[in-house]
Design a protein around this motif. Structure first.
Motif, PDB file in Angstrom:
ATOM      1  N   SER A 201       4.732  31.199  10.659  1.00 53.31           N
ATOM      2  CA  SER A 201       5.886  30.610  11.332  1.00 53.31           C
ATOM      3  C   SER A 201       6.889  31.691  11.714  1.00 53.31           C
ATOM      4  O   SER A 201       6.876  32.792  11.156  1.00 53.31           O
ATOM      5  CB  SER A 201       6.541  29.591  10.389  1.00 53.31           C
ATOM      6  N   GLN A 202       7.760  31.360  12.675  1.00 53.77           N
ATOM      7  CA  GLN A 202       8.745  32.293  13.218  1.00 53.77           C
ATOM      8  C   GLN A 202       8.062  33.557  13.729  1.00 53.77           C
ATOM      9  O   GLN A 202       8.434  34.689  13.432  1.00 53.77           O
ATOM     10  CB  GLN A 202       9.839  32.620  12.181  1.00 53.77           C
ATOM     11  N   LEU A 203       7.023  33.329  14.560  1.00 48.74           N
ATOM     12  CA  LEU A 203       6.305  34.433  15.182  1.00 48.74           C
ATOM     13  C   LEU A 203       7.103  34.949  16.371  1.00 48.74           C
ATOM     14  O   LEU A 203       7.464  34.181  17.263  1.00 48.74           O
ATOM     15  CB  LEU A 203       4.917  33.971  15.647  1.00 48.74           C
ATOM     16  N   THR A 204       7.366  36.227  16.388  1.00 47.86           N
ATOM     17  CA  THR A 204       8.186  36.809  17.458  1.00 47.86           C
ATOM     18  C   THR A 204       7.455  37.884  18.258  1.00 47.86           C
ATOM     19  O   THR A 204       8.013  38.404  19.213  1.00 47.86           O
ATOM     20  CB  THR A 204       9.475  37.416  16.874  1.00 47.86           C
ATOM     21  N   GLN A 205       6.224  38.224  17.858  1.00 43.42           N
ATOM     22  CA  GLN A 205       5.469  39.256  18.553  1.00 43.42           C
ATOM     23  C   GLN A 205       4.159  38.672  19.082  1.00 43.42           C
ATOM     24  O   GLN A 205       3.499  37.886  18.411  1.00 43.42           O
ATOM     25  CB  GLN A 205       5.172  40.424  17.611  1.00 43.42           C
TER      26      GLN A 205
ATOM     27  N   GLY B 178      -2.595  26.090  16.544  1.00 43.04           N
ATOM     28  CA  GLY B 178      -1.486  26.116  15.602  1.00 43.04           C
ATOM     29  C   GLY B 178      -0.137  26.142  16.288  1.00 43.04           C
ATOM     30  O   GLY B 178       0.014  25.805  17.462  1.00 43.04           O
ATOM     31  N   GLY B 179       0.850  26.543  15.523  1.00 42.66           N
ATOM     32  CA  GLY B 179       2.217  26.618  16.049  1.00 42.66           C
ATOM     33  C   GLY B 179       2.839  27.929  15.613  1.00 42.66           C
ATOM     34  O   GLY B 179       2.193  28.965  15.581  1.00 42.66           O
ATOM     35  N   GLY B 180       4.117  27.867  15.237  1.00 36.58           N
ATOM     36  CA  GLY B 180       4.781  29.040  14.685  1.00 36.58           C
ATOM     37  C   GLY B 180       5.591  29.866  15.652  1.00 36.58           C
ATOM     38  O   GLY B 180       6.213  30.848  15.242  1.00 36.58           O
ATOM     39  N   LEU B 181       5.595  29.505  16.946  1.00 36.22           N
ATOM     40  CA  LEU B 181       6.367  30.294  17.908  1.00 36.22           C
ATOM     41  C   LEU B 181       7.818  30.350  17.480  1.00 36.22           C
ATOM     42  O   LEU B 181       8.447  29.333  17.196  1.00 36.22           O
ATOM     43  CB  LEU B 181       6.240  29.684  19.299  1.00 36.22           C
ATOM     44  N   GLY B 182       8.359  31.562  17.421  1.00 38.19           N
ATOM     45  CA  GLY B 182       9.699  31.764  16.886  1.00 38.19           C
ATOM     46  C   GLY B 182      10.808  31.464  17.873  1.00 38.19           C
ATOM     47  O   GLY B 182      10.590  31.223  19.062  1.00 38.19           O
ATOM     48  N   ILE B 183      12.028  31.495  17.345  1.00 39.33           N
ATOM     49  CA  ILE B 183      13.237  31.304  18.147  1.00 39.33           C
ATOM     50  C   ILE B 183      14.205  32.438  17.845  1.00 39.33           C
ATOM     51  O   ILE B 183      13.988  33.239  16.934  1.00 39.33           O
ATOM     52  CB  ILE B 183      13.919  29.951  17.866  1.00 39.33           C
TER      53      ILE B 183
ATOM     54  N   TYR C 134      17.464  33.615  16.271  1.00 37.06           N
ATOM     55  CA  TYR C 134      18.555  33.322  15.342  1.00 37.06           C
ATOM     56  C   TYR C 134      19.657  34.368  15.478  1.00 37.06           C
ATOM     57  O   TYR C 134      20.841  34.055  15.427  1.00 37.06           O
ATOM     58  CB  TYR C 134      18.048  33.328  13.903  1.00 37.06           C
ATOM     59  N   THR C 135      19.249  35.637  15.627  1.00 39.70           N
ATOM     60  CA  THR C 135      20.222  36.727  15.805  1.00 39.70           C
ATOM     61  C   THR C 135      19.856  37.524  17.049  1.00 39.70           C
ATOM     62  O   THR C 135      20.283  37.206  18.147  1.00 39.70           O
ATOM     63  CB  THR C 135      20.266  37.635  14.558  1.00 39.70           C
ATOM     64  N   ASP C 136      19.035  38.560  16.857  1.00 36.83           N
ATOM     65  CA  ASP C 136      18.661  39.416  17.989  1.00 36.83           C
ATOM     66  C   ASP C 136      17.156  39.408  18.250  1.00 36.83           C
ATOM     67  O   ASP C 136      16.636  40.291  18.940  1.00 36.83           O
ATOM     68  CB  ASP C 136      19.138  40.850  17.752  1.00 36.83           C
ATOM     69  N   GLU C 137      16.427  38.422  17.703  1.00 43.76           N
ATOM     70  CA  GLU C 137      14.989  38.356  17.957  1.00 43.76           C
ATOM     71  C   GLU C 137      14.723  38.065  19.437  1.00 43.76           C
ATOM     72  O   GLU C 137      15.511  37.403  20.106  1.00 43.76           O
ATOM     73  CB  GLU C 137      14.333  37.251  17.118  1.00 43.76           C
ATOM     74  N   THR C 138      13.586  38.556  19.901  1.00 40.88           N
ATOM     75  CA  THR C 138      13.181  38.285  21.288  1.00 40.88           C
ATOM     76  C   THR C 138      11.761  37.733  21.295  1.00 40.88           C
ATOM     77  O   THR C 138      10.821  38.423  21.716  1.00 40.88           O
ATOM     78  CB  THR C 138      13.271  39.556  22.153  1.00 40.88           C
ATOM     79  N   PRO C 139      11.580  36.515  20.800  1.00 39.42           N
ATOM     80  CA  PRO C 139      10.235  35.935  20.782  1.00 39.42           C
ATOM     81  C   PRO C 139       9.759  35.624  22.188  1.00 39.42           C
ATOM     82  O   PRO C 139      10.556  35.537  23.137  1.00 39.42           O
ATOM     83  CB  PRO C 139      10.431  34.644  19.979  1.00 39.42           C
ATOM     84  N   PRO C 140       8.447  35.438  22.358  1.00 38.23           N
ATOM     85  CA  PRO C 140       7.943  35.049  23.674  1.00 38.23           C
ATOM     86  C   PRO C 140       8.552  33.717  24.115  1.00 38.23           C
ATOM     87  O   PRO C 140       8.817  32.837  23.300  1.00 38.23           O
ATOM     88  CB  PRO C 140       6.436  34.905  23.447  1.00 38.23           C
ATOM     89  N   THR C 141       8.784  33.571  25.402  1.00 37.23           N
ATOM     90  CA  THR C 141       9.166  32.274  25.950  1.00 37.23           C
ATOM     91  C   THR C 141       7.946  31.362  25.931  1.00 37.23           C
ATOM     92  O   THR C 141       6.814  31.801  25.667  1.00 37.23           O
ATOM     93  CB  THR C 141       9.664  32.417  27.387  1.00 37.23           C
ATOM     94  N   ALA C 142       8.154  30.097  26.239  1.00 39.95           N
ATOM     95  CA  ALA C 142       7.023  29.166  26.311  1.00 39.95           C
ATOM     96  C   ALA C 142       5.999  29.646  27.340  1.00 39.95           C
ATOM     97  O   ALA C 142       4.785  29.587  27.099  1.00 39.95           O
ATOM     98  CB  ALA C 142       7.512  27.766  26.657  1.00 39.95           C
ATOM     99  N   ALA C 143       6.479  30.149  28.478  1.00 39.52           N
ATOM    100  CA  ALA C 143       5.571  30.625  29.524  1.00 39.52           C
ATOM    101  C   ALA C 143       4.803  31.861  29.072  1.00 39.52           C
ATOM    102  O   ALA C 143       3.603  31.997  29.326  1.00 39.52           O
ATOM    103  CB  ALA C 143       6.353  30.919  30.799  1.00 39.52           C
TER     104      ALA C 143
ATOM    105  N   PHE D 215      10.173  25.849  17.398  1.00 40.01           N
ATOM    106  CA  PHE D 215      10.488  26.123  18.798  1.00 40.01           C
ATOM    107  C   PHE D 215      11.156  24.927  19.463  1.00 40.01           C
ATOM    108  O   PHE D 215      12.045  25.079  20.302  1.00 40.01           O
ATOM    109  CB  PHE D 215       9.219  26.504  19.564  1.00 40.01           C
ATOM    110  N   LEU D 216      10.733  23.717  19.098  1.00 42.26           N
ATOM    111  CA  LEU D 216      11.324  22.512  19.686  1.00 42.26           C
ATOM    112  C   LEU D 216      12.670  22.171  19.049  1.00 42.26           C
ATOM    113  O   LEU D 216      13.619  21.823  19.740  1.00 42.26           O
ATOM    114  CB  LEU D 216      10.374  21.324  19.529  1.00 42.26           C
TER     115      LEU D 216
END
Length: 413
Positions: free
Chosen positions: A202-206, A237-242, A244-253, A277-278
Protein backbone atom coordinates in the motif's frame (compact mmCIF):
# COMPACT_ATOMS: atom_id res chain seq x y z
CA UNK A 1 -7.22 18.21 -2.14
CA UNK A 2 -8.93 20.63 -4.49
CA UNK A 3 -12.36 19.95 -3.03
CA UNK A 4 -11.26 21.33 0.36
CA UNK A 5 -10.47 24.96 -0.58
CA UNK A 6 -10.03 28.08 1.50
CA UNK A 7 -12.64 30.72 0.68
CA UNK A 8 -12.33 34.12 2.33
CA UNK A 9 -9.98 32.59 4.86
CA UNK A 10 -12.30 29.73 5.83
CA UNK A 11 -11.67 26.07 4.95
CA UNK A 12 -14.53 24.47 3.03
CA UNK A 13 -15.53 20.99 1.94
CA UNK A 14 -16.89 21.67 -1.54
CA UNK A 15 -19.42 24.47 -0.88
CA UNK A 16 -19.75 23.97 2.89
CA UNK A 17 -17.70 25.92 5.46
CA UNK A 18 -16.15 23.36 7.77
CA UNK A 19 -16.56 25.45 10.95
CA UNK A 20 -20.33 25.17 10.45
CA UNK A 21 -20.08 21.37 10.50
CA UNK A 22 -17.82 21.40 13.55
CA UNK A 23 -20.18 23.71 15.41
CA UNK A 24 -23.24 21.63 14.51
CA UNK A 25 -21.84 18.13 14.99
CA UNK A 26 -18.92 18.65 17.36
CA UNK A 27 -15.39 17.28 17.16
CA UNK A 28 -13.61 15.04 16.39
CA UNK A 29 -15.52 14.49 13.14
CA UNK A 30 -14.58 12.98 9.79
CA UNK A 31 -15.83 14.88 6.75
CA UNK A 32 -15.85 13.40 3.24
CA UNK A 33 -16.33 14.99 -0.18
CA UNK A 34 -18.68 13.35 -2.69
CA UNK A 35 -17.09 15.28 -5.54
CA UNK A 36 -13.54 14.18 -4.63
CA UNK A 37 -14.47 10.53 -4.34
CA UNK A 38 -16.41 10.62 -7.61
CA UNK A 39 -13.54 12.38 -9.41
CA UNK A 40 -10.99 9.83 -8.18
CA UNK A 41 -13.17 6.86 -9.16
CA UNK A 42 -13.80 8.23 -12.63
CA UNK A 43 -10.10 8.94 -13.12
CA UNK A 44 -9.38 5.22 -12.65
CA UNK A 45 -12.23 3.98 -14.85
CA UNK A 46 -11.34 6.40 -17.64
CA UNK A 47 -7.65 5.50 -17.46
CA UNK A 48 -8.44 1.81 -17.94
CA UNK A 49 -11.17 2.35 -20.54
CA UNK A 50 -9.09 0.73 -23.33
CA UNK A 51 -9.40 -2.72 -21.72
CA UNK A 52 -11.95 -4.86 -19.93
CA UNK A 53 -11.71 -4.06 -16.24
CA UNK A 54 -13.55 -3.92 -12.94
CA UNK A 55 -12.74 -1.40 -10.22
CA UNK A 56 -13.20 -3.12 -6.84
CA UNK A 57 -12.93 -0.53 -4.07
CA UNK A 58 -10.90 -1.76 -1.08
CA UNK A 59 -13.52 -1.63 1.66
CA UNK A 60 -10.99 -1.67 4.50
CA UNK A 61 -9.93 1.86 3.54
CA UNK A 62 -13.29 3.27 4.62
CA UNK A 63 -16.34 1.07 5.12
CA UNK A 64 -19.04 3.67 5.81
CA UNK A 65 -22.32 2.59 4.20
CA UNK A 66 -22.78 5.94 2.47
CA UNK A 67 -19.36 5.62 0.83
CA UNK A 68 -20.12 2.08 -0.32
CA UNK A 69 -23.52 3.10 -1.67
CA UNK A 70 -21.99 6.00 -3.59
CA UNK A 71 -19.36 3.76 -5.20
CA UNK A 72 -21.91 1.06 -6.03
CA UNK A 73 -23.98 3.75 -7.76
CA UNK A 74 -20.95 4.66 -9.84
CA UNK A 75 -20.72 1.06 -11.02
CA UNK A 76 -17.93 -0.01 -8.72
CA UNK A 77 -17.25 -3.42 -7.30
CA UNK A 78 -15.64 -4.20 -3.96
CA UNK A 79 -12.56 -5.84 -2.48
CA UNK A 80 -13.37 -7.33 0.94
CA UNK A 81 -11.31 -9.05 3.62
CA UNK A 82 -14.00 -10.29 6.02
CA UNK A 83 -17.55 -11.53 6.26
CA UNK A 84 -18.45 -8.29 7.99
CA UNK A 85 -17.27 -6.29 5.00
CA UNK A 86 -19.35 -8.49 2.70
CA UNK A 87 -22.40 -7.80 4.87
CA UNK A 88 -21.71 -4.06 4.70
CA UNK A 89 -21.37 -4.15 0.92
CA UNK A 90 -24.65 -6.01 0.50
CA UNK A 91 -26.47 -3.78 3.00
CA UNK A 92 -25.29 -0.72 1.03
CA UNK A 93 -26.62 -2.16 -2.23
CA UNK A 94 -23.31 -3.44 -3.58
CA UNK A 95 -23.25 -6.36 -5.99
CA UNK A 96 -21.68 -9.59 -4.69
CA UNK A 97 -21.03 -10.57 -8.31
CA UNK A 98 -18.63 -7.61 -8.48
CA UNK A 99 -16.90 -8.47 -5.20
CA UNK A 100 -13.59 -10.23 -4.55
CA UNK A 101 -12.64 -11.73 -1.18
CA UNK A 102 -9.00 -11.46 -0.05
CA UNK A 103 -7.26 -12.14 3.26
CA UNK A 104 -5.16 -14.93 4.74
CA UNK A 105 -7.62 -16.07 7.42
CA UNK A 106 -11.04 -16.67 5.86
CA UNK A 107 -13.25 -18.95 7.95
CA UNK A 108 -15.52 -21.66 6.56
CA UNK A 109 -18.53 -19.60 7.65
CA UNK A 110 -17.27 -16.56 5.74
CA UNK A 111 -16.61 -18.68 2.67
CA UNK A 112 -20.11 -20.17 2.80
CA UNK A 113 -21.77 -16.74 3.08
CA UNK A 114 -19.70 -15.34 0.20
CA UNK A 115 -20.26 -18.34 -2.06
CA UNK A 116 -24.00 -18.33 -1.35
CA UNK A 117 -24.11 -14.62 -2.18
CA UNK A 118 -22.58 -15.22 -5.62
CA UNK A 119 -19.13 -13.74 -5.05
CA UNK A 120 -17.04 -13.02 -8.15
CA UNK A 121 -13.72 -14.36 -6.88
CA UNK A 122 -11.98 -15.73 -3.80
CA UNK A 123 -8.35 -14.62 -3.69
CA UNK A 124 -6.79 -17.71 -2.10
CA UNK A 125 -3.59 -17.23 -0.09
CA UNK A 126 -2.46 -20.75 0.92
CA UNK A 127 -2.71 -24.40 -0.01
CA UNK A 128 -4.77 -25.20 3.10
CA UNK A 129 -7.19 -22.38 2.32
CA UNK A 130 -7.73 -23.87 -1.14
CA UNK A 131 -8.54 -27.24 0.45
CA UNK A 132 -11.05 -25.63 2.82
CA UNK A 133 -12.66 -23.65 0.00
CA UNK A 134 -13.01 -26.89 -1.94
CA UNK A 135 -14.74 -28.54 1.03
CA UNK A 136 -17.13 -25.59 1.36
CA UNK A 137 -17.89 -25.66 -2.36
CA UNK A 138 -18.63 -29.38 -2.31
CA UNK A 139 -20.85 -28.99 0.75
CA UNK A 140 -22.89 -26.29 -1.00
CA UNK A 141 -22.89 -28.13 -4.32
CA UNK A 142 -21.00 -25.32 -6.09
CA UNK A 143 -17.60 -24.68 -7.57
CA UNK A 144 -16.10 -21.68 -5.83
CA UNK A 145 -14.33 -19.37 -8.31
CA UNK A 146 -10.82 -18.60 -7.11
CA UNK A 147 -7.60 -16.84 -7.98
CA UNK A 148 -4.34 -17.65 -6.24
CA UNK A 149 -2.69 -14.61 -4.75
CA UNK A 150 0.94 -15.06 -5.65
CA UNK A 151 3.83 -13.41 -3.88
CA UNK A 152 6.33 -12.14 -6.48
CA UNK A 153 9.01 -11.24 -3.89
CA UNK A 154 9.17 -7.62 -5.05
CA UNK A 155 10.09 -4.80 -2.69
CA UNK A 156 7.27 -2.25 -2.87
CA UNK A 157 9.53 0.47 -1.37
CA UNK A 158 6.85 1.52 1.07
CA UNK A 159 6.55 1.43 4.88
CA UNK A 160 7.55 -1.98 6.25
CA UNK A 161 4.12 -2.49 7.86
CA UNK A 162 2.26 -2.12 4.56
CA UNK A 163 4.61 -4.02 2.25
CA UNK A 164 3.01 -7.35 1.31
CA UNK A 165 4.96 -8.68 -1.67
CA UNK A 166 8.19 -9.89 -0.05
CA UNK A 167 8.96 -13.56 0.63
CA UNK A 168 8.88 -12.78 4.38
CA UNK A 169 5.27 -11.57 4.19
CA UNK A 170 2.32 -13.58 5.52
CA UNK A 171 0.42 -12.77 2.32
CA UNK A 172 0.16 -14.81 -0.83
CA UNK A 173 1.45 -18.12 -2.17
CA UNK A 174 5.17 -18.38 -2.98
CA UNK A 175 5.54 -17.76 -6.70
CA UNK A 176 7.29 -21.05 -7.33
CA UNK A 177 4.42 -23.03 -5.74
CA UNK A 178 1.60 -21.51 -7.75
CA UNK A 179 1.78 -23.78 -10.78
CA UNK A 180 1.50 -26.94 -8.66
CA UNK A 181 -1.49 -25.56 -6.75
CA UNK A 182 -3.34 -24.71 -9.96
CA UNK A 183 -2.63 -28.24 -11.19
CA UNK A 184 -3.94 -29.61 -7.88
CA UNK A 185 -7.14 -27.53 -8.25
CA UNK A 186 -8.08 -29.44 -11.41
CA UNK A 187 -8.67 -32.51 -9.25
CA UNK A 188 -10.90 -30.67 -6.76
CA UNK A 189 -14.66 -30.71 -7.29
CA UNK A 190 -15.57 -27.69 -5.15
CA UNK A 191 -13.43 -25.01 -6.78
CA UNK A 192 -12.65 -23.68 -10.24
CA UNK A 193 -9.67 -21.59 -11.27
CA UNK A 194 -10.98 -18.27 -12.56
CA UNK A 195 -8.06 -15.91 -12.18
CA UNK A 196 -4.67 -14.92 -10.79
CA UNK A 197 -4.01 -12.26 -8.16
CA UNK A 198 -1.10 -10.15 -6.92
CA UNK A 199 -0.83 -7.24 -4.46
CA UNK A 200 2.58 -6.00 -3.28
CA UNK A 201 1.64 -3.31 -0.77
CA UNK A 202 0.00 0.00 0.00
CA UNK A 203 0.96 3.65 -0.55
CA UNK A 204 2.97 2.75 -3.63
CA UNK A 205 4.66 5.84 -5.05
CA UNK A 206 7.16 4.37 -7.53
CA UNK A 207 6.36 2.71 -10.82
CA UNK A 208 9.32 0.31 -10.94
CA UNK A 209 8.10 -2.15 -8.27
CA UNK A 210 4.62 -2.27 -9.84
CA UNK A 211 6.11 -2.88 -13.27
CA UNK A 212 8.41 -5.64 -12.01
CA UNK A 213 5.66 -7.47 -10.11
CA UNK A 214 3.06 -7.24 -12.87
CA UNK A 215 5.46 -8.32 -15.59
CA UNK A 216 6.26 -11.41 -13.56
CA UNK A 217 2.60 -12.15 -12.80
CA UNK A 218 1.49 -11.58 -16.40
CA UNK A 219 4.04 -14.14 -17.52
CA UNK A 220 2.62 -16.67 -15.05
CA UNK A 221 -0.91 -15.91 -16.23
CA UNK A 222 0.10 -16.62 -19.84
CA UNK A 223 1.78 -19.87 -18.82
CA UNK A 224 -1.32 -20.99 -16.89
CA UNK A 225 -3.52 -20.24 -19.90
CA UNK A 226 -1.15 -22.25 -22.10
CA UNK A 227 -1.66 -25.17 -19.72
CA UNK A 228 -5.42 -24.95 -20.28
CA UNK A 229 -6.41 -23.36 -17.00
CA UNK A 230 -9.65 -21.45 -17.83
CA UNK A 231 -8.60 -18.13 -16.29
CA UNK A 232 -10.60 -14.96 -16.99
CA UNK A 233 -9.40 -12.42 -14.43
CA UNK A 234 -6.04 -10.92 -13.61
CA UNK A 235 -6.33 -9.12 -10.29
CA UNK A 236 -3.51 -6.57 -10.18
CA UNK A 237 -4.32 -5.49 -6.63
CA UNK A 238 -4.34 -1.94 -5.39
CA UNK A 239 -2.02 0.19 -3.29
CA UNK A 240 -1.57 3.21 -5.55
CA UNK A 241 -0.34 5.98 -3.29
CA UNK A 242 -1.43 9.56 -2.73
CA UNK A 243 0.33 12.77 -1.79
CA UNK A 244 0.44 13.41 1.95
CA UNK A 245 3.49 15.72 1.92
CA UNK A 246 5.89 15.79 -1.02
CA UNK A 247 5.29 12.34 -2.55
CA UNK A 248 4.81 12.18 -6.31
CA UNK A 249 2.95 8.92 -6.95
CA UNK A 250 1.82 7.99 -10.45
CA UNK A 251 -1.45 9.54 -11.58
CA UNK A 252 -4.30 7.22 -12.53
CA UNK A 253 -3.30 7.61 -16.20
CA UNK A 254 0.38 6.87 -15.48
CA UNK A 255 -0.58 3.87 -13.37
CA UNK A 256 -2.79 2.57 -16.17
CA UNK A 257 0.08 2.84 -18.65
CA UNK A 258 2.28 0.72 -16.34
CA UNK A 259 -0.41 -1.92 -15.82
CA UNK A 260 -1.55 -2.09 -19.44
CA UNK A 261 1.99 -2.34 -20.77
CA UNK A 262 2.72 -5.29 -18.47
CA UNK A 263 -0.57 -7.14 -19.06
CA UNK A 264 -1.44 -6.26 -22.66
CA UNK A 265 -0.86 -9.76 -24.04
CA UNK A 266 -2.84 -11.68 -21.41
CA UNK A 267 -6.34 -11.04 -22.77
CA UNK A 268 -7.55 -10.99 -19.17
CA UNK A 269 -10.23 -8.86 -17.58
CA UNK A 270 -8.30 -6.71 -15.13
CA UNK A 271 -9.49 -6.37 -11.53
CA UNK A 272 -8.25 -3.23 -9.78
CA UNK A 273 -8.44 -2.72 -6.01
CA UNK A 274 -7.90 0.98 -5.20
CA UNK A 275 -8.70 2.15 -1.68
CA UNK A 276 -6.44 4.93 -0.48
CA UNK A 277 -6.29 6.46 -3.98
CA UNK A 278 -10.07 6.90 -3.98
CA UNK A 279 -10.65 7.88 -0.35
CA UNK A 280 -7.45 9.25 1.16
CA UNK A 281 -7.67 12.82 -0.10
CA UNK A 282 -11.47 12.76 -0.11
CA UNK A 283 -11.64 13.20 3.66
CA UNK A 284 -10.43 15.28 6.59
CA UNK A 285 -10.61 14.94 10.37
CA UNK A 286 -11.84 17.98 12.27
CA UNK A 287 -10.46 18.61 15.75
CA UNK A 288 -10.63 21.34 18.39
CA UNK A 289 -7.74 22.73 20.47
CA UNK A 290 -8.04 21.99 24.19
CA UNK A 291 -4.85 23.37 25.72
CA UNK A 292 -1.38 24.70 25.12
CA UNK A 293 1.44 23.30 27.20
CA UNK A 294 5.10 24.25 27.43
CA UNK A 295 7.91 22.17 28.91
CA UNK A 296 11.62 23.02 29.07
CA UNK A 297 12.09 20.99 25.89
CA UNK A 298 8.91 21.43 23.83
CA UNK A 299 5.75 23.35 23.06
CA UNK A 300 2.63 21.17 22.86
CA UNK A 301 -0.83 21.79 21.49
CA UNK A 302 -3.39 19.37 22.93
CA UNK A 303 -6.43 18.63 20.73
CA UNK A 304 -9.55 16.55 21.25
CA UNK A 305 -8.70 14.00 18.51
CA UNK A 306 -6.42 11.19 19.58
CA UNK A 307 -4.67 8.12 18.26
CA UNK A 308 -7.89 6.19 18.81
CA UNK A 309 -9.48 8.46 16.17
CA UNK A 310 -6.50 8.58 13.77
CA UNK A 311 -3.93 5.88 14.47
CA UNK A 312 -1.83 6.23 11.31
CA UNK A 313 0.77 8.62 12.81
CA UNK A 314 1.33 6.29 15.79
CA UNK A 315 1.22 3.05 13.78
CA UNK A 316 2.97 4.03 10.54
CA UNK A 317 4.82 7.22 11.46
CA UNK A 318 2.46 8.79 8.94
CA UNK A 319 2.30 12.48 8.15
CA UNK A 320 -1.05 14.28 7.77
CA UNK A 321 -1.19 17.92 6.80
CA UNK A 322 -2.70 20.15 9.51
CA UNK A 323 -4.46 23.42 8.74
CA UNK A 324 -6.69 25.80 10.73
CA UNK A 325 -10.32 26.05 9.67
CA UNK A 326 -9.95 29.85 9.87
CA UNK A 327 -6.71 31.34 8.62
CA UNK A 328 -4.73 33.47 11.07
CA UNK A 329 -1.79 35.81 10.84
CA UNK A 330 1.24 35.70 13.05
CA UNK A 331 4.60 34.12 13.59
CA UNK A 332 4.72 30.31 13.48
CA UNK A 333 6.39 28.34 16.24
CA UNK A 334 7.34 24.67 16.26
CA UNK A 335 4.90 22.50 18.20
CA UNK A 336 3.92 18.88 18.71
CA UNK A 337 0.18 18.41 18.25
CA UNK A 338 -0.93 15.66 20.62
CA UNK A 339 -4.15 13.98 21.63
CA UNK A 340 -5.69 13.13 25.00
CA UNK A 341 -4.96 9.38 24.93
CA UNK A 342 -2.77 8.10 27.76
CA UNK A 343 0.09 6.96 25.50
CA UNK A 344 3.35 8.63 24.57
CA UNK A 345 2.71 7.61 20.95
CA UNK A 346 -0.41 9.80 20.82
CA UNK A 347 1.35 12.43 18.72
CA UNK A 348 -0.68 13.38 15.65
CA UNK A 349 1.71 15.97 14.21
CA UNK A 350 5.33 16.25 15.28
CA UNK A 351 7.51 19.36 15.04
CA UNK A 352 5.01 21.37 12.99
CA UNK A 353 5.24 25.13 12.44
CA UNK A 354 1.94 26.61 13.65
CA UNK A 355 0.75 30.05 14.63
CA UNK A 356 0.19 29.16 18.28
CA UNK A 357 -3.55 28.47 18.56
CA UNK A 358 -5.83 29.27 21.43
CA UNK A 359 -8.21 26.86 23.17
CA UNK A 360 -11.33 26.32 21.09
CA UNK A 361 -9.75 26.91 17.70
CA UNK A 362 -10.54 24.37 15.00
CA UNK A 363 -8.12 22.46 12.79
CA UNK A 364 -8.32 19.80 10.08
CA UNK A 365 -6.01 16.84 9.54
CA UNK A 366 -5.81 16.41 5.78
CA UNK A 367 -5.70 13.20 3.76
CA UNK A 368 -7.67 11.36 6.45
CA UNK A 369 -10.37 9.72 4.35
CA UNK A 370 -8.63 6.32 4.15
CA UNK A 371 -7.61 4.21 7.13
CA UNK A 372 -8.89 6.86 9.52
CA UNK A 373 -12.34 6.01 10.77
CA UNK A 374 -12.03 2.40 9.62
CA UNK A 375 -9.14 1.92 12.09
CA UNK A 376 -10.66 4.00 14.91
CA UNK A 377 -11.15 2.37 18.30
CA UNK A 378 -12.59 2.94 21.75
CA UNK A 379 -9.20 2.87 23.47
CA UNK A 380 -9.28 4.80 26.76
CA UNK A 381 -13.09 4.35 26.60
CA UNK A 382 -13.41 7.14 24.07
CA UNK A 383 -16.49 7.20 21.81
CA UNK A 384 -15.63 7.09 18.12
CA UNK A 385 -16.13 10.21 15.97
CA UNK A 386 -19.08 11.22 13.82
CA UNK A 387 -18.84 11.01 10.02
CA UNK A 388 -20.26 13.57 7.60
CA UNK A 389 -20.68 13.41 3.82
CA UNK A 390 -20.73 16.67 1.84
CA UNK A 391 -22.33 16.98 -1.59
CA UNK A 392 -22.07 20.45 -3.08
CA UNK A 393 -23.59 22.86 -0.59
CA UNK A 394 -25.43 20.13 1.32
CA UNK A 395 -24.12 17.84 4.03
CA UNK A 396 -25.47 15.08 6.23
CA UNK A 397 -24.31 12.94 9.12
CA UNK A 398 -23.64 9.43 7.79
CA UNK A 399 -22.54 8.03 11.14
CA UNK A 400 -23.61 9.48 14.45
CA UNK A 401 -21.02 10.10 17.11
CA UNK A 402 -20.97 7.26 19.59
CA UNK A 403 -22.48 8.01 22.98
CA UNK A 404 -20.89 7.09 26.28
CA UNK A 405 -23.47 4.33 26.84
CA UNK A 406 -22.46 2.79 23.50
CA UNK A 407 -19.10 1.96 25.05
CA UNK A 408 -20.50 -0.90 27.14
CA UNK A 409 -23.23 -2.12 24.81
CA UNK A 410 -23.31 -5.91 25.00
CA UNK A 411 -21.31 -6.08 28.23
CA UNK A 412 -22.59 -7.57 31.49
CA UNK A 413 -21.60 -6.27 34.90
Amino acid sequence: MSHFPFRKGVLHAEGVPLPAIADAVGTPTYVYSTAALTEHFRAVTEAFAPTRHLVCYSVKANSNLAILKLLAGLGGGFDIVSGGELARVRHAGGDAAKTVFAGVGKTAEEMEAALAAGLLLFNVESAEELELLDAVGRRLGRRAPFALRVNPDVDARTHRYIATGLKTSKFGVPFEEAMALYARSKKLKGVRAAGLDCHIGSQLTQGAPMRAALTKVAGLYAELKARKHPLEYLDVGGGLGITYTDETPPTAAEYARIVLAATKDTGATLVLEPGRFLMGNAGVLLTRVLYRKRTPAKQFVVVDAGMNDLIRPALYEAHHGLVPLRMRRGKAVEVDVVGPVCESTDVLAKARPLILPRAGELYAFLGAGAYGMSMASNYNSRPRPAEVLVDGQAWRVVRERERTEDLWRGERA
